[in-house]
Design an enzyme around this catalytic site. Sequence first.
Site, PDB file in Angstrom:
ATOM      1  CE  LYS A   6    -116.747  39.633  64.819  1.00  0.00           C
ATOM      2  NZ  LYS A   6    -116.445  39.416  66.250  1.00  0.00           N
TER       3      LYS A   6
ATOM      4  NE  ARG B 121    -116.658  45.803  66.092  1.00  0.00           N
ATOM      5  CZ  ARG B 121    -115.924  44.905  65.443  1.00  0.00           C
ATOM      6  NH1 ARG B 121    -115.780  44.971  64.147  1.00  0.00           N
ATOM      7  NH2 ARG B 121    -115.344  43.930  66.097  1.00  0.00           N
TER       8      ARG B 121
ATOM      9  NE  ARG C 241    -108.004  36.235  68.046  1.00  0.00           N
ATOM     10  CZ  ARG C 241    -109.091  36.950  67.850  1.00  0.00           C
ATOM     11  NH1 ARG C 241    -109.944  36.609  66.912  1.00  0.00           N
ATOM     12  NH2 ARG C 241    -109.341  38.018  68.574  1.00  0.00           N
TER      13      ARG C 241
ATOM     14  NE  ARG D 282    -107.116  40.487  66.611  1.00  0.00           N
ATOM     15  CZ  ARG D 282    -108.426  40.418  66.368  1.00  0.00           C
ATOM     16  NH1 ARG D 282    -108.887  39.546  65.506  1.00  0.00           N
ATOM     17  NH2 ARG D 282    -109.266  41.217  66.991  1.00  0.00           N
TER      18      ARG D 282
ATOM     19  NE  ARG E 249    -111.291  43.035  70.586  1.00  0.00           N
ATOM     20  CZ  ARG E 249    -110.536  41.942  70.769  1.00  0.00           C
ATOM     21  NH1 ARG E 249    -109.522  41.977  71.596  1.00  0.00           N
ATOM     22  NH2 ARG E 249    -110.803  40.834  70.117  1.00  0.00           N
TER      23      ARG E 249
HETATM   24  P1  AP5 Z   1    -112.409  34.121  65.865  1.00  0.00           P
HETATM   25  O1  AP5 Z   1    -113.140  33.333  64.808  1.00  0.00           O
HETATM   26  O2  AP5 Z   1    -111.082  34.684  65.542  1.00  0.00           O
HETATM   27  O3  AP5 Z   1    -113.380  35.215  66.513  1.00  0.00           O
HETATM   28  P2  AP5 Z   1    -113.934  36.595  65.945  1.00  0.00           P
HETATM   29  O4  AP5 Z   1    -115.395  36.649  66.265  1.00  0.00           O
HETATM   30  O5  AP5 Z   1    -113.521  36.789  64.531  1.00  0.00           O
HETATM   31  O6  AP5 Z   1    -113.218  37.582  66.937  1.00  0.00           O
HETATM   32  P3  AP5 Z   1    -112.395  38.933  66.737  1.00  0.00           P
HETATM   33  O7  AP5 Z   1    -111.572  39.084  67.984  1.00  0.00           O
HETATM   34  O8  AP5 Z   1    -111.712  38.955  65.428  1.00  0.00           O
HETATM   35  O9  AP5 Z   1    -113.568  39.972  66.793  1.00  0.00           O
HETATM   36  P4  AP5 Z   1    -113.444  41.486  67.111  1.00  0.00           P
HETATM   37  O10 AP5 Z   1    -114.811  41.912  66.775  1.00  0.00           O
HETATM   38  O11 AP5 Z   1    -112.972  41.813  68.474  1.00  0.00           O
HETATM   39  O12 AP5 Z   1    -112.259  41.971  66.183  1.00  0.00           O
HETATM   40  P5  AP5 Z   1    -112.207  42.531  64.700  1.00  0.00           P
HETATM   41  O13 AP5 Z   1    -111.002  41.989  64.056  1.00  0.00           O
HETATM   42  O14 AP5 Z   1    -113.513  42.367  64.018  1.00  0.00           O
HETATM   43  O15 AP5 Z   1    -112.281  33.124  67.131  1.00  0.00           O
HETATM   44  C1  AP5 Z   1    -111.559  33.528  68.273  1.00  0.00           C
HETATM   45  C2  AP5 Z   1    -110.697  32.366  68.756  1.00  0.00           C
HETATM   46  O16 AP5 Z   1    -111.537  31.307  69.219  1.00  0.00           O
HETATM   47  C3  AP5 Z   1    -109.798  31.733  67.694  1.00  0.00           C
HETATM   48  O17 AP5 Z   1    -108.605  31.351  68.283  1.00  0.00           O
HETATM   49  C4  AP5 Z   1    -110.594  30.499  67.210  1.00  0.00           C
HETATM   50  O18 AP5 Z   1    -109.733  29.492  66.751  1.00  0.00           O
HETATM   51  C5  AP5 Z   1    -111.312  30.099  68.475  1.00  0.00           C
HETATM   52  N1  AP5 Z   1    -112.643  29.537  68.243  1.00  0.00           N
HETATM   53  C6  AP5 Z   1    -113.589  30.008  67.390  1.00  0.00           C
HETATM   54  N2  AP5 Z   1    -114.713  29.269  67.476  1.00  0.00           N
HETATM   55  C7  AP5 Z   1    -114.456  28.327  68.435  1.00  0.00           C
HETATM   56  C8  AP5 Z   1    -115.247  27.272  69.021  1.00  0.00           C
HETATM   57  N3  AP5 Z   1    -116.506  27.054  68.644  1.00  0.00           N
HETATM   58  N4  AP5 Z   1    -114.676  26.516  69.980  1.00  0.00           N
HETATM   59  C9  AP5 Z   1    -113.414  26.748  70.404  1.00  0.00           C
HETATM   60  N5  AP5 Z   1    -112.620  27.723  69.908  1.00  0.00           N
HETATM   61  C10 AP5 Z   1    -113.141  28.506  68.926  1.00  0.00           C
HETATM   62  O19 AP5 Z   1    -112.019  44.098  64.976  1.00  0.00           O
HETATM   63  C11 AP5 Z   1    -110.839  44.570  65.564  1.00  0.00           C
HETATM   64  C12 AP5 Z   1    -110.934  46.057  65.836  1.00  0.00           C
HETATM   65  O20 AP5 Z   1    -111.089  46.782  64.598  1.00  0.00           O
HETATM   66  C13 AP5 Z   1    -112.126  46.535  66.684  1.00  0.00           C
HETATM   67  O21 AP5 Z   1    -111.887  46.367  68.091  1.00  0.00           O
HETATM   68  C14 AP5 Z   1    -112.202  48.003  66.270  1.00  0.00           C
HETATM   69  O22 AP5 Z   1    -111.207  48.762  66.887  1.00  0.00           O
HETATM   70  C15 AP5 Z   1    -111.901  47.943  64.777  1.00  0.00           C
HETATM   71  N6  AP5 Z   1    -113.120  47.794  63.964  1.00  0.00           N
HETATM   72  C16 AP5 Z   1    -113.432  46.737  63.153  1.00  0.00           C
HETATM   73  N7  AP5 Z   1    -114.628  46.910  62.576  1.00  0.00           N
HETATM   74  C17 AP5 Z   1    -115.094  48.109  63.006  1.00  0.00           C
HETATM   75  C18 AP5 Z   1    -116.295  48.844  62.788  1.00  0.00           C
HETATM   76  N8  AP5 Z   1    -117.261  48.381  61.989  1.00  0.00           N
HETATM   77  N9  AP5 Z   1    -116.450  50.040  63.413  1.00  0.00           N
HETATM   78  C19 AP5 Z   1    -115.486  50.534  64.214  1.00  0.00           C
HETATM   79  N10 AP5 Z   1    -114.323  49.896  64.486  1.00  0.00           N
HETATM   80  C20 AP5 Z   1    -114.136  48.683  63.893  1.00  0.00           C
HETATM   81 MG    MG Z   2    -112.220  38.147  63.602  1.00  0.00          MG
END
Ligand code: AP5
Ligand code: MG
Length: 216
Positions: A14, A88, A127, A162, A173
């Site tokens: 994402k 979510r 990552r 992270r 997650r």
């Molecule tokens: P990356 O692009 O960083 O992936 P991402 O989908 O952004 O993953 P996140 O881990 O950030 O998602 P998440 O939903 O767990 O965490 P969030 O921060 O939203 O890519 C990942 C890696 O792969 C990178 O190293 C990248 O370089 C690599 N990559 C990407 N594409 C690739 C490809 N095609 N090929 C090879 N490598 C690739 O949320 C964190 C926490 O916040 C949650 O767990 C929760 O506690 C809280 N939270 C956030 N939003 C809410 C909500 N709405 N409600 C409740 N709690 C929430």
């Molecule tokens: Mg992210």
Amino acid sequence: MKNIIFIAPPAAGKGTQSSYLVKKYGYVHVSTGDMLREAIASGSELGNRVKNIIDQGLLVSDDIMIDLIKDKLTSIKGKPFILDGFPRTLNQAKALNEMFLNLNIDNYVAIYLEITKKLAMERSLGRVTCEKCGTGFNKYSVEKMPKKEGICDKCGGNLISRTDDNEESFNKRFDTFIKNNESIIEFYKDLNRLEIISANCTSIPTFEGIVKVIND
Ligand code: AP5
Ligand code: MG
């Protein structure tokens, strides 16, 4: 150009796809994960409330998240945006729909980035981000591997992980995502807003799929 809601498991890409879209089209990137991590880094009251929840891979409460997004959408009104990490839960999806009605936002698509658990886990555990300039890399991806382990290609800063990128938190997650996902997908399918794009590949084909649906 449509506003985007990304629905995707952890580490599906994402954030990565959002950064490409910001660069090419000038979207405002609204990442709830980034907003919460900034709150933690600043030591704010919100940050202190959510730190443990995030580290364990659990969800922050709907009330907190809905208020955060309401403020954000109101402040960026009129600019094209990407929602990365919201909604979510079905509750959040319904609340978002209300906000869209109140703010007259009708030009949007919900994009589900599909990925296997195995690949998402590899991306999460690999990552790393530069603590100085914020550039992202991945230890296990040929496409995104740093030239020198632990060192940023761009500025020479240290690469750090992270706190929620460990196996236990990733599993939590991912499983939470799967539990809530079906109802969210149904919600956007019923609204005729859903597009499904594979993230089980390098980032370019995924990006091309996204470009197609936002310009349709
Ligand atoms: P990356 O692009 O960083 O992936 P991402 O989908 O952004 O993953 P996140 O881990 O950030 O998602 P998440 O939903 O767990 O965490 P969030 O921060 O939203 O890519 C990942 C890696 O792969 C990178 O190293 C990248 O370089 C690599 N990559 C990407 N594409 C690739 C490809 N095609 N090929 C090879 N490598 C690739 O949320 C964190 C926490 O916040 C949650 O767990 C929760 O506690 C809280 N939270 C956030 N939003 C809410 C909500 N709405 N409600 C409740 N709690 C929430
Ligand atoms: Mg992210």
